[in-house]
Design a protein around this motif. Structure first.
Motif, PDB file in Angstrom:
ATOM      1  N   VAL A 869      46.159  54.987  -1.831  1.00 22.50           N
ATOM      2  CA  VAL A 869      45.713  53.670  -2.313  1.00 22.50           C
ATOM      3  C   VAL A 869      46.289  53.396  -3.696  1.00 22.50           C
ATOM      4  CG1 VAL A 869      43.710  52.316  -3.039  1.00 22.50           C
ATOM      5  CG2 VAL A 869      43.631  53.639  -0.905  1.00 22.50           C
ATOM      6  N   GLU A 870      46.298  54.429  -4.552  1.00 22.80           N
ATOM      7  CA  GLU A 870      46.814  54.246  -5.917  1.00 22.80           C
ATOM      8  C   GLU A 870      48.296  53.878  -5.887  1.00 22.80           C
ATOM      9  OE1 GLU A 870      46.209  53.511  -9.604  1.00 22.80           O
ATOM     10  OE2 GLU A 870      44.574  54.412  -8.438  1.00 22.80           O
ATOM     11  N   ARG A 871      49.044  54.502  -4.979  1.00 24.74           N
ATOM     12  CA  ARG A 871      50.470  54.164  -4.850  1.00 24.74           C
ATOM     13  C   ARG A 871      50.648  52.718  -4.385  1.00 24.74           C
ATOM     14  NH1 ARG A 871      50.677  59.364  -2.453  1.00 24.74           N
ATOM     15  NH2 ARG A 871      50.739  58.408  -0.364  1.00 24.74           N
ATOM     16  N   GLU A 872      49.807  52.318  -3.466  1.00 26.40           N
ATOM     17  CA  GLU A 872      49.882  50.955  -2.961  1.00 26.40           C
ATOM     18  C   GLU A 872      49.516  49.950  -4.052  1.00 26.40           C
ATOM     19  OE1 GLU A 872      50.537  49.242   0.126  1.00 26.40           O
ATOM     20  OE2 GLU A 872      51.724  51.071   0.312  1.00 26.40           O
ATOM     21  N   ILE A 873      48.498  50.290  -4.877  1.00 28.43           N
ATOM     22  CA  ILE A 873      48.086  49.389  -5.966  1.00 28.43           C
ATOM     23  C   ILE A 873      49.220  49.204  -6.957  1.00 28.43           C
ATOM     24  CG2 ILE A 873      46.589  49.214  -8.002  1.00 28.43           C
ATOM     25  CD1 ILE A 873      44.335  50.415  -6.307  1.00 28.43           C
ATOM     26  N   LYS A 874      49.893  50.292  -7.324  1.00 28.89           N
ATOM     27  CA  LYS A 874      50.999  50.197  -8.286  1.00 28.89           C
ATOM     28  C   LYS A 874      52.139  49.346  -7.742  1.00 28.89           C
ATOM     29  CE  LYS A 874      50.163  54.580 -10.723  1.00 28.89           C
ATOM     30  NZ  LYS A 874      50.677  55.943 -10.995  1.00 28.89           N
ATOM     31  N   LYS A 875      52.459  49.552  -6.475  1.00 25.93           N
ATOM     32  CA  LYS A 875      53.533  48.760  -5.866  1.00 25.93           C
ATOM     33  C   LYS A 875      53.151  47.288  -5.811  1.00 25.93           C
ATOM     34  CE  LYS A 875      56.319  48.399  -1.638  1.00 25.93           C
ATOM     35  NZ  LYS A 875      56.090  46.961  -1.478  1.00 25.93           N
ATOM     36  N   THR A 876      51.901  47.014  -5.461  1.00 29.71           N
ATOM     37  CA  THR A 876      51.438  45.630  -5.370  1.00 29.71           C
ATOM     38  C   THR A 876      51.434  44.964  -6.738  1.00 29.71           C
ATOM     39  OG1 THR A 876      50.073  46.229  -3.462  1.00 29.71           O
ATOM     40  CG2 THR A 876      49.559  44.145  -4.557  1.00 29.71           C
ATOM     41  N   GLU A 877      50.971  45.682  -7.752  1.00 30.77           N
ATOM     42  CA  GLU A 877      50.950  45.111  -9.111  1.00 30.77           C
ATOM     43  C   GLU A 877      52.365  44.829  -9.610  1.00 30.77           C
ATOM     44  OE1 GLU A 877      48.656  47.974 -11.233  1.00 30.77           O
ATOM     45  OE2 GLU A 877      46.767  46.869 -10.922  1.00 30.77           O
ATOM     46  N   GLU A 910      48.586  35.992  -1.695  1.00 32.64           N
ATOM     47  CA  GLU A 910      48.396  37.065  -0.712  1.00 32.64           C
ATOM     48  C   GLU A 910      48.422  38.431  -1.389  1.00 32.64           C
ATOM     49  OE1 GLU A 910      51.529  36.345   2.039  1.00 32.64           O
ATOM     50  OE2 GLU A 910      50.446  34.782   3.147  1.00 32.64           O
ATOM     51  N   LEU A 911      49.313  38.610  -2.346  1.00 33.87           N
ATOM     52  CA  LEU A 911      49.387  39.887  -3.061  1.00 33.87           C
ATOM     53  C   LEU A 911      48.119  40.138  -3.891  1.00 33.87           C
ATOM     54  CD1 LEU A 911      53.120  39.811  -4.213  1.00 33.87           C
ATOM     55  CD2 LEU A 911      52.098  41.498  -2.674  1.00 33.87           C
ATOM     56  N   ARG A 912      47.554  39.094  -4.488  1.00 34.16           N
ATOM     57  CA  ARG A 912      46.328  39.253  -5.256  1.00 34.16           C
ATOM     58  C   ARG A 912      45.159  39.624  -4.347  1.00 34.16           C
ATOM     59  NH1 ARG A 912      47.445  33.951  -9.131  1.00 34.16           N
ATOM     60  NH2 ARG A 912      48.607  35.072 -10.773  1.00 34.16           N
ATOM     61  N   ASP A 913      45.135  39.009  -3.154  1.00 37.46           N
ATOM     62  CA  ASP A 913      44.101  39.388  -2.181  1.00 37.46           C
ATOM     63  C   ASP A 913      44.265  40.849  -1.760  1.00 37.46           C
ATOM     64  OD1 ASP A 913      42.919  36.920  -2.207  1.00 37.46           O
ATOM     65  OD2 ASP A 913      43.944  36.189  -0.390  1.00 37.46           O
ATOM     66  N   LYS A 914      45.520  41.244  -1.562  1.00 39.35           N
ATOM     67  CA  LYS A 914      45.792  42.626  -1.171  1.00 39.35           C
ATOM     68  C   LYS A 914      45.326  43.596  -2.252  1.00 39.35           C
ATOM     69  CE  LYS A 914      49.542  45.740   0.224  1.00 39.35           C
ATOM     70  NZ  LYS A 914      51.009  45.875   0.461  1.00 39.35           N
ATOM     71  N   ARG A 915      45.575  43.247  -3.524  1.00 37.45           N
ATOM     72  CA  ARG A 915      45.143  44.123  -4.606  1.00 37.45           C
ATOM     73  C   ARG A 915      43.625  44.248  -4.632  1.00 37.45           C
ATOM     74  NH1 ARG A 915      46.756  42.436 -10.613  1.00 37.45           N
ATOM     75  NH2 ARG A 915      45.393  40.701 -10.011  1.00 37.45           N
ATOM     76  N   ALA A 916      42.915  43.133  -4.379  1.00 41.97           N
ATOM     77  CA  ALA A 916      41.449  43.176  -4.362  1.00 41.97           C
ATOM     78  C   ALA A 916      40.943  44.114  -3.275  1.00 41.97           C
ATOM     79  CB  ALA A 916      40.886  41.769  -4.167  1.00 41.97           C
ATOM     80  N   HIS A 917      41.584  44.042  -2.107  1.00 40.53           N
ATOM     81  CA  HIS A 917      41.180  44.932  -1.013  1.00 40.53           C
ATOM     82  C   HIS A 917      41.487  46.390  -1.349  1.00 40.53           C
ATOM     83  CE1 HIS A 917      39.857  41.970   1.862  1.00 40.53           C
ATOM     84  NE2 HIS A 917      40.991  41.300   1.781  1.00 40.53           N
ATOM     85  N   LEU A 918      42.606  46.601  -2.018  1.00 42.24           N
ATOM     86  CA  LEU A 918      42.954  47.971  -2.403  1.00 42.24           C
ATOM     87  C   LEU A 918      41.987  48.538  -3.433  1.00 42.24           C
ATOM     88  CD1 LEU A 918      46.850  47.598  -2.583  1.00 42.24           C
ATOM     89  CD2 LEU A 918      45.587  49.056  -0.988  1.00 42.24           C
ATOM     90  N   GLU A 919      41.505  47.692  -4.339  1.00 40.52           N
ATOM     91  CA  GLU A 919      40.518  48.140  -5.308  1.00 40.52           C
ATOM     92  C   GLU A 919      39.247  48.572  -4.588  1.00 40.52           C
ATOM     93  OE1 GLU A 919      40.713  48.730  -8.407  1.00 40.52           O
ATOM     94  OE2 GLU A 919      42.665  47.877  -8.875  1.00 40.52           O
TER      95      GLU A 919
END
Length: 929
Positions: A869-877, A910-919
């Motif tokens: 999840v942390e890797r995905e958050i960094k990529k998304t940010e 969409e990316l901001r929504d994805k980050r919220a779900h990842l959090e």
């Protein structure tokens, strides 16, 4: 019904057996019965050359036409697919002449009569090899009606057509400039000449003025033709040459004075020197110029491309040798004025690739303008429709600017021109009589037949009606003319199609086809045209029966080093490198289905071996799905109408069957075979196999239940109808499997004669489709969570479904068994309201308005999940930051197209929504350990 089905599909065994069965039982025969009142469907097959062997172009047209033919046969039409072969004048004569050369002789040594005997001997020995190869593809033509353009009845039709056109003044004999093939030693029509770009040179030389007062410099790309120059042209307004009007120049090699003429049509003062040499006997523009100025027409070439006696010191030289010799001689006389590179169009014979020469010659011609006008009107008025529509404009342009057609050929093999010359009065007797006794003008018996034969396309132009018995008024002609469709490659629209249109309307009074369907050119995977020099040719039989790469590339580039050939081949077919050591035996059905999935209306069809492998897997899927179903179909009742269905899955599959039936019929009817084939593919694999067969598994667990009985009948009905839908595309495997299934009473002897499904196949049930789409979305969402988190396929997971919609909850409740089975859940999923507490360790996905929560505990390690999840958050940010920066730039936000800016903003949201779900997922990861 037999349930004994082999584990693997073996195309070779099935294909050979069923083709023999079809032919033995006359399944492909059209009916001549006087009382047969069925609607007719007629498709004249483009007759392949008798010299030919199957190539990918043949495979494409055979596949397309067989789909159309089988479809119409199954829809109740009296169907005639007229097969045959063309005598292929130049090609066949070339083949036999090569054989004679290897034997140390030639046709002139044999004489005409013995040579023709030898060609017929070759024809008997070689047979119609390509027609036998077509059978391997499953071609369902009426083989008993097969014709050869040199058959006695077709030869009679050719003579009749020639004589009628001659009597009407539409065939005439004249001396004109024509295209001459020096290798085949025959005239060619305009259409048989291909102009290709080439690197040449513009050579300049001087003509001395007659009075010795100076010179005039001309430029040419063919210096040797100056031996036949009879004029030099200048523009009347060119101030440089005003003083030369009316003067003459002296030819440096032959005793000839050449006039300087003024001609605004021929001369461009800005090109070259502004002075143009005029060779009326060897250039089409010069010929017209010569006519305007009454210049002498002097031919300098023999039929073999050597310089004749008029060439003086250059006589006997090959034209290309003479080119160098003339340049050298001009340099020696001090008349050469230099050369520079020049891009030109090189005319080549479409038949053998040799460079074609314009040459003055006496030939037979068809006056085409009177024939073209009705053919144009037929398309303009919609009597004949061309598909794709874009080719109508090309047809219109070409037919509106059509030139007279040179139909005589200086060959021995072909239909000899039925014209007889009188030695006494020079009258020409044109007659259908093969051996007239005397001249019709003076009665003299001193007559001889014209040595030339007719252009092959002349006899081919009569194909739609000569094959039906014309000029006799036969039942076949009344029943099967005009044809329903003509299907062929766009590249012979004018070679063949236009000529059939002209001939058909002229002799039969109406167009020969209702539709002209044009397909594109099969090219290699990278888009290049296939050719042996490129090493990218594939033999369809290698794809059907299997071949090693060594065998494939040896055919593609014969005689070349195998490694060089293989390198070229794999460059042309990148996916071939994934195929191991060669092509497996894909079978005819896999090749056919692959070709059907390309748009037939595309100009280029890039063949991919990997794609064929994919559709071989589809054939295996058809086989295995039937193999799965057969044990459950014992006792199934299959009628001519759909069985009554109450269960949701059964209602749904029947509705989808109705939808794909309508789409398939529309696709075939509108010549969108790609739409039809891909629709069937997605229905069979994606809906019937991936969903409906899975829905049947829990039902068939209790074979004695009413639900199992209903599902059995629905499955049997759907599978049988689907095989009928697929049959025109994959005839062999469907015929094999259809005979294993329960069928309606008194079925026909072959699936090829069964009724093609129509709108009555099943009721459309949109409510069932909507409800199943919800279940599919929910099941798909749960499966995606399993896949994304690497949960073992055999592990059972706990699932919770949350929704406040009462109807959805009822639907989910009714579908619990399917959800449990297809998601592989630990017990029935829980169905709760949306506000219910999220189960600990559960990941949520939303589908069709339902929150799907999959419990990861016991399946996923918390630490690994947290790291993921942390890797995905960094990529998304990182992606968010890049988009935010892009949108903040005035150069983008203010200047980019509005739709591009809007798309970027949507991506950011969409990316901001994805980050919220990842959090949120970070918290879930903490609950897993």
């Amino acid at each position: 019904m037999s349930t004994d089905l082999a584990k693997a599909y073996e195309p070779k065994d099935v294909e050979t057996r069923w083709y023999a069965y079809w032919t033995e039982n006359d399944v492909f025969a059209a009916s001549d019965a006087p009382d047969d009142d069925r609607p007719v469907y007629v498709l004249p097959m483009p007759p392949p050359n008798v010299t030919g062997s199957l190539h990918m172009g043949h495979a494409l047209f055979c596949t397309i036409e067989d789909i159309l033919t089988r479809y119409h046969r199954m829809t109740g039409h009296n169907t005639l697919w007229q097969p045959g072969t063309d005598h292929a004048g130049i090609a066949t004569q070339t083949v036999v002449e090569r054989l004679l050369k290897r034997e140390g002789t030639d046709r002139h040594a044999l004489g005409r009569e013995k040579f023709i005997e030898r060609v017929w001997q070759w024809r008997t020995e070689a047979g119609d090899r390509i027609l036998q190869q077509q059978r391997v593809l499953g071609v369902s033509a009426d083989w008993k009606r097969s014709k050869f353009t040199m058959d006695p009845d077709l030869s009679r039709a050719v003579r009749e057509a020639f004589v009628r056109l001659h009597r009407e003044g539409l065939i005439y004999r004249d001396t004109k400039l024509i295209h001459w093939d020096c290798e085949a030693r025959t005239v060619l029509s305009n259409l048989e000449v291909e102009n290709e770009p080439a690197n040449g040179e513009l050579f300049e030389f001087a003509y001395p003025l007659e009075d010795g007062s100076g010179e005039i410099v001309v430029a040419t790309t063919r210096p040797e033709t100056m031996l036949g120059d009879t004029g030099v042209a200048i523009h009347p307004d060119d101030e440089r040459y005003k003083a030369l009007h009316g003067k003459r120049v002296r030819h440096p090699f032959v005793d000839r004075l050449i006039p300087i003429v003024t001609d605004a049509e021929l001369v461009d003062p800005k090109f070259g020197t502004g002075a143009v040499k005029v060779t009326p006997a060897h250039d089409f523009n010069d010929f017209a110029t010569g006519k305007r100025h009454d210049l002498e027409i002097i031919s300098i070439l023999n039929h073999d491309g050597t310089i004749n006696e008029i060439g003086g010191q250059f006589a006997g030289m090959d034209r290309f040798v003479a080119r160098k010799a003339v340049k050298k001689a001009l340099e020696e006389k001090g008349l050469a004025r230099g050369a520079k590179p020049h891009q030109l169009m090189l005319p080549r014979s479409e038949r053998n690739g040799s460079i074609v020469e314009p040459m003055i010659s006496t030939q037979w011609f068809v006056k085409t303008a009177p024939l073209a006008e009705p053919a144009l009107a037929a398309v303009r008025e919609g009597k004949t429709k061309i598909i794709p529509e874009e080719w109508s404009k090309t047809y219109e342009h070409w037919m509106s600017n059509i030139l007279d057609w040179c139909i005589s050929r200086q060959l021995w093999w072909g239909h000899r021109i039925p014209a007889f010359y009188c030695g006494a009065c020079e009258h020409i007797t044109v007659t259908t009589d093969e051996s007239p006794a005397a001249c019709e003008g003076c009665g003299s018996k001193e007559i001889r037949q014209d040595d030339d034969v007719l252009d092959t396309w002349f006899s081919s132009g009569l194909w739609p009606f000569s094959t039906l018995g014309w000029p006799n008024d036969t039942l076949a002609l009344k029943r099967f003319y005009p044809a329903s469709d003509l299907e062929t490659g766009y590249d012979i629209l004018f070679f063949w199609v236009a000529r059939m249109m002209m001939m058909g309307i002229h002799f039969m009074g109406e167009p020969p086809f209702k539709r002209i369907l044009l397909h594109g050119l099969v090219v290699d995977e990278t888009g290049d045209k296939m050719g042996k020099l490129k090493g990218n040719v594939i033999d369809p039989l290698d794809l059907i029966h299997g071949a090693s790469f060594d065998q494939v590339v040896e055919k593609a580039l014969p005689g070349a080093p195998i490694q060089d050939s293989l390198k070229k081949f794999k460059k042309a077919y990148p996916s071939a490198s994934q195929m191991g050591e060669g092509f497996a035996a894909y079978g005819a059905d896999a090749l056919r289905f692959t070709l059907a999935t390309y748009s037939p209306q595309a100009k280029r069809i890039p063949l991919s071996p990997k794609k064929i492998e994919g559709y071989r897997n589809f054939c295996n899927k058809i086989w295995n799905a039937t193999r799965y179903a057969l044990p459950y179909l014992e006792g199934a009742k299959v009628g001519t109408t759909a069985p009554k269905a109450t269960l949701l899955a059964n209602r749904w599959i029947l509705s989808r069957l109705a939808a794909v039936t309508a789409a398939t019929r529309t696709g075939i009817d509108e010549f969108r075979l790609d739409d039809a084939s891909l629709g069937l593919y997605h229905f069979f694999w994606g809906e019937l196999c991936d969903w409906f067969l899975e829905f049947t598994k829990p039902v068939f667990a209790d074979k004695a239940s009413e639900a199992a009985a209903e599902t059995r009948d629905v499955l049997a009905y759907t599978l049988e109808a689907t095989l009928r839908l697929l049959h025109p595309f994959v005839p062999f495997i469907t015929e094999e499997l259809w005979h294993r299934l329960p069928r309606p009473e008194s079925p026909p002897i072959a699936l090829a004669l069964a009724r093609f499904p129509d709108e009555t196949v099943a009721p459309r049930d949109l409510a069932a489709e909507r409800e199943v789409s919800v279940l599919q979305a929910v099941i798909g969402a749960a499966r995606s969570v399993r896949s994304e988190h690497g949960i073992h396929p055999g592990a059972e997971v706990r699932v919770t479904l949350r929704t406040d919609d009462a109807e959805l909850r009822a639907l989910l409740t009714a579908g619990l068994t399917d959800i449990r089975t297809l998601v592989k859940t630990a017990g029935d999923p829980a169905i709760t309201a949306r506000e219910a507490e999220r189960p600990r360790g559960a990941v949520m996905s939303v589908a069709a308005g339902v929150q799907v929560l999959v419990d990861l505990r016991g399946h996923v390690e918390g630490s690994k999940e947290a790291a993921r999840v942390e890797r995905e958050i960094k990529k998304t940010e990182k992606d968010i930051a890049a988009l935010e920066k892009k949108l903040s730039l005035p150069s983008f936000a203010d200047k980019a197209p509005p739709e591009v800016v809007a798309e970027s903003r949507t991506q950011l949201a969409e990316l901001r929504d994805k980050r919220a779900h990842l959090e949120e997922a970070k918290g879930i990861a903490a609950e897993l350990d």
